[in-house]
Motif scaffolding. Structure first.
Motif, PDB file in Angstrom:
ATOM      1  N   ARG A   1     -26.814 -47.064  54.147  1.00 32.12           N
ATOM      2  CA  ARG A   1     -27.557 -47.139  53.371  1.00 32.12           C
ATOM      3  C   ARG A   1     -28.409 -48.167  54.851  1.00 32.12           C
ATOM      4  O   ARG A   1     -27.827 -48.686  55.100  1.00 32.12           O
ATOM      5  CB  ARG A   1     -28.373 -47.195  51.714  1.00 32.12           C
ATOM      6  N   CYS A   2     -29.583 -48.121  54.119  1.00 34.08           N
ATOM      7  CA  CYS A   2     -30.230 -49.332  54.617  1.00 34.08           C
ATOM      8  C   CYS A   2     -31.719 -50.058  53.243  1.00 34.08           C
ATOM      9  O   CYS A   2     -32.041 -49.771  52.864  1.00 34.08           O
ATOM     10  CB  CYS A   2     -31.752 -49.306  55.842  1.00 34.08           C
ATOM     11  N   ALA A   3     -31.646 -51.007  53.742  1.00 34.14           N
ATOM     12  CA  ALA A   3     -32.072 -52.464  52.155  1.00 34.14           C
ATOM     13  C   ALA A   3     -32.483 -52.924  52.973  1.00 34.14           C
ATOM     14  O   ALA A   3     -32.672 -53.548  53.839  1.00 34.14           O
ATOM     15  CB  ALA A   3     -30.706 -53.152  51.651  1.00 34.14           C
TER      16      ALA A   3
ATOM     17  N   LEU B   1     -23.216 -51.003  53.434  1.00 33.49           N
ATOM     18  CA  LEU B   1     -24.021 -50.342  52.612  1.00 33.49           C
ATOM     19  C   LEU B   1     -23.786 -49.000  52.432  1.00 33.49           C
ATOM     20  O   LEU B   1     -25.037 -48.386  51.659  1.00 33.49           O
ATOM     21  CB  LEU B   1     -25.817 -51.161  52.820  1.00 33.49           C
TER      22      LEU B   1
ATOM     23  N   LEU C   1     -31.836 -43.928  54.050  1.00 34.10           N
ATOM     24  CA  LEU C   1     -30.801 -42.889  53.756  1.00 34.10           C
ATOM     25  C   LEU C   1     -30.898 -41.977  55.224  1.00 34.10           C
ATOM     26  O   LEU C   1     -32.204 -41.661  55.101  1.00 34.10           O
ATOM     27  CB  LEU C   1     -30.460 -42.107  52.941  1.00 34.10           C
TER      28      LEU C   1
ATOM     29  N   GLU D   1     -34.615 -48.879  49.284  1.00 32.21           N
ATOM     30  CA  GLU D   1     -33.713 -48.499  50.610  1.00 32.21           C
ATOM     31  C   GLU D   1     -34.115 -46.936  51.461  1.00 32.21           C
ATOM     32  O   GLU D   1     -35.008 -46.199  50.641  1.00 32.21           O
ATOM     33  CB  GLU D   1     -32.950 -47.641  49.225  1.00 32.21           C
TER      34      GLU D   1
ATOM     35  N   ASP E   1     -26.267 -49.105  57.231  1.00 36.51           N
ATOM     36  CA  ASP E   1     -26.165 -50.279  57.149  1.00 36.51           C
ATOM     37  C   ASP E   1     -26.413 -51.571  57.828  1.00 36.51           C
ATOM     38  O   ASP E   1     -25.403 -52.219  58.532  1.00 36.51           O
ATOM     39  CB  ASP E   1     -24.548 -50.006  57.604  1.00 36.51           C
TER      40      ASP E   1
ATOM     41  N   ARG F   1     -29.405 -54.899  56.626  1.00 34.86           N
ATOM     42  CA  ARG F   1     -30.704 -55.496  55.382  1.00 34.86           C
ATOM     43  C   ARG F   1     -31.027 -56.376  56.118  1.00 34.86           C
ATOM     44  O   ARG F   1     -31.295 -56.573  57.451  1.00 34.86           O
ATOM     45  CB  ARG F   1     -29.203 -56.421  54.737  1.00 34.86           C
TER      46      ARG F   1
ATOM     47  N   THR G   1     -38.494 -53.930  46.871  1.00 41.67           N
ATOM     48  CA  THR G   1     -37.087 -53.691  47.225  1.00 41.67           C
ATOM     49  C   THR G   1     -37.260 -52.259  47.849  1.00 41.67           C
ATOM     50  O   THR G   1     -37.801 -51.062  47.177  1.00 41.67           O
ATOM     51  CB  THR G   1     -35.716 -53.650  46.540  1.00 41.67           C
TER      52      THR G   1
ATOM     53  N   GLU H   1     -35.904 -55.821  51.268  1.00 42.18           N
ATOM     54  CA  GLU H   1     -36.003 -56.516  50.353  1.00 42.18           C
ATOM     55  C   GLU H   1     -37.489 -57.711  50.970  1.00 42.18           C
ATOM     56  O   GLU H   1     -36.977 -58.846  52.403  1.00 42.18           O
ATOM     57  CB  GLU H   1     -35.325 -58.033  50.056  1.00 42.18           C
TER      58      GLU H   1
END
Length: 105
Positions: free
Chosen positions: A43-45, A40, A9, A7, A74, A76, A5, A47
């Motif tokens: 953020r950008c997540a 989010l 910014l 993240e 924002d 995923r 994972t 996975e």
């Protein structure tokens, strides 16, 4: 399978009403990527589920390059990998974001 994972910014938030974009399939280039809007907090997540263990630093380098070129927030990103090369990952990420944003960045 290894789960990684990350993240990121500092990007511009995308329109929350955008439709998700899916590119590739696990059997084609051994990689599929889903990008979808999600609140989010800027953020950008990301996975990643990968069969290739021990390549976290390589994934991080590919993602750092991607986010240097595509300032997103924002969002995923879900990646299913069965051993794609970094070049294929980069290509699929670019395809996914182009489909997701409709060619406008």
């Amino acid at each position: 399978m290894e789960k990684l994972t990350f993240e990121f910014l500092g990007g511009a938030p995308v329109n929350a009403t955008r439709a998700p974009a899916l590119v590739g399939v696990v059997g084609s280039g051994n990689l599929e990527i889903l990008i979808e809007p999600e609140k989010l907090g800027g953020r950008c997540a990301v996975e990643i589920l990968t069969a290739a263990r021990g390549f976290g630093a390589t994934w991080e380098a590919v993602l750092d390059d991607f986010f240097a070129r595509h300032k997103l927030a924002d969002v995923r990103i879900s990646i299913n990998d069965v051993g794609a090369t970094p070049a294929v990952v980069s290509l699929r990420l670019d395809q996914a974001v182009e489909n997701f944003l409709g060619g406008a960045q």
